[in-house]
Design a protein around this motif. Structure first.
Motif, short mmCIF file in Angstrom:
data_model
loop_
_atom_site.label_atom_id
_atom_site.label_comp_id
_atom_site.label_asym_id
_atom_site.label_seq_id
_atom_site.Cartn_x
_atom_site.Cartn_y
_atom_site.Cartn_z
N ARG A 106 0.64 -1.29 0.09
CA ARG A 106 0.02 -0.02 -0.08
C ARG A 106 1.00 1.23 -0.10
NH1 ARG A 106 -3.20 -3.57 3.05
NH2 ARG A 106 -2.44 -2.72 5.03
N GLN A 107 1.93 1.29 0.72
CA GLN A 107 2.84 2.32 0.80
C GLN A 107 3.42 2.58 -0.60
OE1 GLN A 107 5.14 0.91 4.35
NE2 GLN A 107 4.44 2.87 5.37
N LEU A 108 3.84 1.40 -1.22
CA LEU A 108 4.50 1.68 -2.48
C LEU A 108 3.55 2.23 -3.68
CD1 LEU A 108 6.45 -1.75 -3.05
CD2 LEU A 108 7.54 0.62 -3.10
N ALA A 109 2.20 1.47 -3.37
CA ALA A 109 1.25 2.23 -4.31
C ALA A 109 0.99 3.72 -4.10
CB ALA A 109 -0.08 1.45 -4.05
N GLU A 110 0.81 4.16 -2.85
CA GLU A 110 0.82 5.71 -2.53
C GLU A 110 1.99 6.21 -3.04
OE1 GLU A 110 0.52 5.84 1.66
OE2 GLU A 110 -1.54 4.78 1.50
N LYS A 111 3.06 6.05 -3.23
CA LYS A 111 4.21 6.79 -3.64
C LYS A 111 4.25 6.69 -5.01
CE LYS A 111 7.22 8.40 -1.53
NZ LYS A 111 7.46 9.77 -1.19
N ILE A 112 3.81 5.76 -5.71
CA ILE A 112 3.70 5.58 -7.20
C ILE A 112 2.72 6.58 -7.73
CG2 ILE A 112 3.28 4.02 -9.17
CD1 ILE A 112 4.37 1.64 -7.50
N ALA A 113 1.73 6.64 -6.97
CA ALA A 113 0.44 7.68 -7.37
C ALA A 113 1.13 8.95 -7.19
CB ALA A 113 -0.78 7.14 -6.45
N TRP A 114 1.67 9.11 -5.95
CA TRP A 114 2.26 10.52 -5.93
C TRP A 114 3.14 11.09 -7.06
CZ3 TRP A 114 7.11 12.91 -5.25
CH2 TRP A 114 6.98 14.10 -4.76
N TYR A 115 4.33 10.09 -7.43
CA TYR A 115 5.07 10.53 -8.55
C TYR A 115 4.32 10.54 -9.69
CZ TYR A 115 9.37 9.72 -6.14
OH TYR A 115 10.39 9.92 -5.00
N ARG A 116 3.34 9.78 -10.23
CA ARG A 116 2.43 9.90 -11.27
C ARG A 116 1.67 11.28 -11.24
NH1 ARG A 116 0.30 3.78 -12.07
NH2 ARG A 116 2.16 2.86 -12.89
N ALA A 117 1.29 11.73 -10.32
CA ALA A 117 0.81 13.05 -10.18
C ALA A 117 1.84 14.12 -10.41
CB ALA A 117 -0.02 12.92 -8.77
N GLU A 118 2.95 13.85 -9.76
CA GLU A 118 3.89 14.77 -9.94
C GLU A 118 4.27 14.88 -11.64
OE1 GLU A 118 5.84 17.30 -8.12
OE2 GLU A 118 3.85 16.64 -6.83
N LEU A 119 4.43 13.88 -12.20
CA LEU A 119 4.69 13.91 -13.71
C LEU A 119 3.75 14.75 -14.30
CD1 LEU A 119 5.83 10.29 -14.25
CD2 LEU A 119 7.24 12.14 -14.62
N VAL A 120 2.46 14.68 -13.86
CA VAL A 120 1.13 14.98 -14.51
C VAL A 120 1.34 16.61 -14.39
CG1 VAL A 120 -1.15 15.65 -14.66
CG2 VAL A 120 -0.28 13.32 -14.73
N ARG A 121 1.80 17.02 -13.29
CA ARG A 121 1.80 18.46 -12.61
C ARG A 121 3.02 19.04 -13.71
NH1 ARG A 121 -0.31 16.67 -7.99
NH2 ARG A 121 1.69 15.91 -6.99
N SER A 122 4.35 18.06 -13.46
CA SER A 122 5.43 18.76 -14.29
C SER A 122 5.18 18.94 -15.76
CB SER A 122 6.60 18.03 -14.04
OG SER A 122 7.72 18.20 -14.65
N ALA A 123 4.49 18.27 -16.37
CA ALA A 123 4.19 18.26 -17.79
C ALA A 123 3.08 19.67 -17.95
CB ALA A 123 3.39 16.94 -18.33
N ALA A 124 2.40 19.49 -16.99
CA ALA A 124 1.13 20.82 -17.17
C ALA A 124 2.12 22.13 -17.03
CB ALA A 124 0.17 20.76 -16.25
N ARG A 125 3.12 22.30 -16.33
CA ARG A 125 3.89 23.39 -16.10
C ARG A 125 4.93 23.86 -17.16
NH1 ARG A 125 4.25 21.51 -10.45
NH2 ARG A 125 6.44 20.28 -11.18
N GLN A 126 5.09 22.66 -18.03
CA GLN A 126 5.87 22.97 -19.35
C GLN A 126 5.28 23.82 -20.24
OE1 GLN A 126 9.18 22.01 -19.38
NE2 GLN A 126 8.98 21.19 -17.24
#
Length: 129
Positions: A106-126
């Motif tokens: 569950r902790q891994l899944a939470e961290k993966i979800a966080w990183y995926r959200a960061e990727l989306v946010r990062s792509a939106a700022r580009q």
């Protein structure tokens, strides 16, 4: 007539190495194996079934000391209750380990979800290219 297996065949069928088979016999984890007239160990289907269960116990993390205790108990039919208790205790330990692994998953899944959200946010700022 029952089928017998050479040590190499028993090792191949059980997934244990020859050294492990000898070690398990020497340590009392596996009862003494029959020998041919020439002194070579001969394994039976019963031995292979026992090895299969020992593989299960080992793969679930049973410590050598408990494997040894199980081996000692398994040669005496009057120890059935002790074997049940030993296996129940081990099953409880396995369930606890599974629960801990699920929590880590569950902790891994939470961290993966966080990183995926960061990727989306990062792509939106580009800026668009």
């Amino acid at each position: 007539m029952s089928t017998t297996y050479t040590p190499a065949e028993a090792a191949e069928r059980s997934g244990f190495s020859l050294d492990t088979l000898r070690y398990y016999e020497r340590e009392g984890i596996l009862p003494p194996v029959a020998r041919s007239a020439g002194g070579q160990r001969t394994y039976t289907d019963v031995d292979l079934a026992r090895l299969g269960f020992l593989r299960c116990l080992r793969d679930t993390g049973m410590p050598i000391a408990l494997l040894r205790r199980y081996g000692e108990l398994s040669v005496d039919d009057s120890t059935l209750a002790e074997r049940v208790a030993l296996l129940e205790d081990h099953a409880t330990a396995v369930r606890q380990e599974i629960d801990e692994l699920r929590q880590r998953e569950r902790q891994l899944a939470e961290k993966i979800a966080w990183y995926r959200a960061e990727l989306v946010r990062s792509a939106a700022r580009q800026p668009p290219s």
